[in-house]
Design a protein around this motif. Structure first.
Motif, PDB file in Angstrom:
ATOM      1  N   LYS A  30       1.099   3.726  -3.168  1.00  0.00           N
ATOM      2  CA  LYS A  30       0.678   5.126  -3.119  1.00  0.00           C
ATOM      3  C   LYS A  30       1.743   6.040  -3.703  1.00  0.00           C
ATOM      4  O   LYS A  30       1.439   7.069  -4.320  1.00  0.00           O
ATOM      5  CB  LYS A  30       0.392   5.530  -1.670  1.00  0.00           C
ATOM      6  N   THR A  60      -5.348   4.022  -6.536  1.00  0.00           N
ATOM      7  CA  THR A  60      -4.734   3.347  -5.392  1.00  0.00           C
ATOM      8  C   THR A  60      -4.801   1.836  -5.551  1.00  0.00           C
ATOM      9  O   THR A  60      -3.830   1.123  -5.284  1.00  0.00           O
ATOM     10  CB  THR A  60      -5.428   3.763  -4.087  1.00  0.00           C
ATOM     11  N   TYR A  81       0.830  -1.208   0.000  1.00  0.00           N
ATOM     12  CA  TYR A  81       0.000   0.000   0.000  1.00  0.00           C
ATOM     13  C   TYR A  81       0.863   1.256   0.000  1.00  0.00           C
ATOM     14  O   TYR A  81       0.639   2.180  -0.794  1.00  0.00           O
ATOM     15  CB  TYR A  81      -0.927  -0.010   1.212  1.00  0.00           C
TER      16      TYR A  81
END
Length: 209
Positions: free
Chosen positions: A122, A155, A118
């Motif tokens: 990002k 995302t 993650y």
């Protein structure tokens, strides 16, 4: 295991060189767009105006207008190769630094690996459609607004891309397939843009439809 996978991919990436990968991916991105016969043009957006006429039966009626970016037709200022390589090297260094800082997260089963993907995903969100935005000659503000409106989609794409690139050895291949995926996504995004630009031309010629 995940930690070893990350270290292996990191080593291979270092050997390849980020600048080489970017240049090859750039040509691949354009090839996909050309193959799908996409008509690229300036950014087109719909502005919503709500009429609040008290005499109207429907106070929520809308009057939408189409705006085409004024950057259309302006010359593209290209950086010198030395500056382009310098910028690419800086971004490469920042990405490697982030990988090294977050790599220990993979010691935590499942949750740590998800967090790693993650965070690093990002970080690459602004770069997913950088070539697409360049081809459309979008300003920095236009790019920011575009991504913000589709934040969840970007995302999710970045998260999956990062996870695929963690696969040892095959991660390098996935780096290029991710570029193809981003280009195909850009194809789907540009077709409604083309429709809006055509509608704008009709409105300018014959008035609102």
């Amino acid at each position: 295991m995940i930690l070893t996978m990350g270290e292996t991919t990191l080593l291979v990436t270092l050997v390849m060189g980020e600048v080489f990968k970017r240049e090859k991916s750039k040509g691949l991105f354009k090839s996909v767009m050309t193959y799908n016969n996409v008509l690229l043009g300036p950014l087109a957006t719909v502005q919503h105006h709500h009429n609040m006429d008290k005499n109207s039966d429907n106070n929520n009626s809308s009057d939408d207008t189409i705006k085409v970016s004024s950057t259309a037709g302006k010359p593209v200022v290209k950086k010198r190769r030395r500056d382009a390589v310098k910028d690419a090297s800086l971004l490469f260094g920042q990405r490697i630094a982030l990988w090294l800082v977050t790599l220990p997260l993979n010691f935590v089963p499942v949750v740590g690996s998800l967090a790693f993907c993650y965070i690093n995903g990002k970080a690459i969100v602004p770069d997913i459609h950088r070539r697409y935005f360049d081809m459309k000659r979008m300003t920095e503000e236009e790019r920011k607004v575009w991504v913000q409106k589709r934040q969840a989609d970007y995302t999710a794409f970045a998260f999956v891309s990062q996870a695929l690139e963690l696969v040892p050895f095959l991660g390098v291949l996935f780096g290029f397939t991710n570029t193809i995926g981003a280009a195909l996504w850009a194809v789907d995004l540009e077709r409604p843009q083309d429709a809006l630009r055509n509608r704008k031309l009709l409105e300018d010629a014959y008035g609102p439809q």
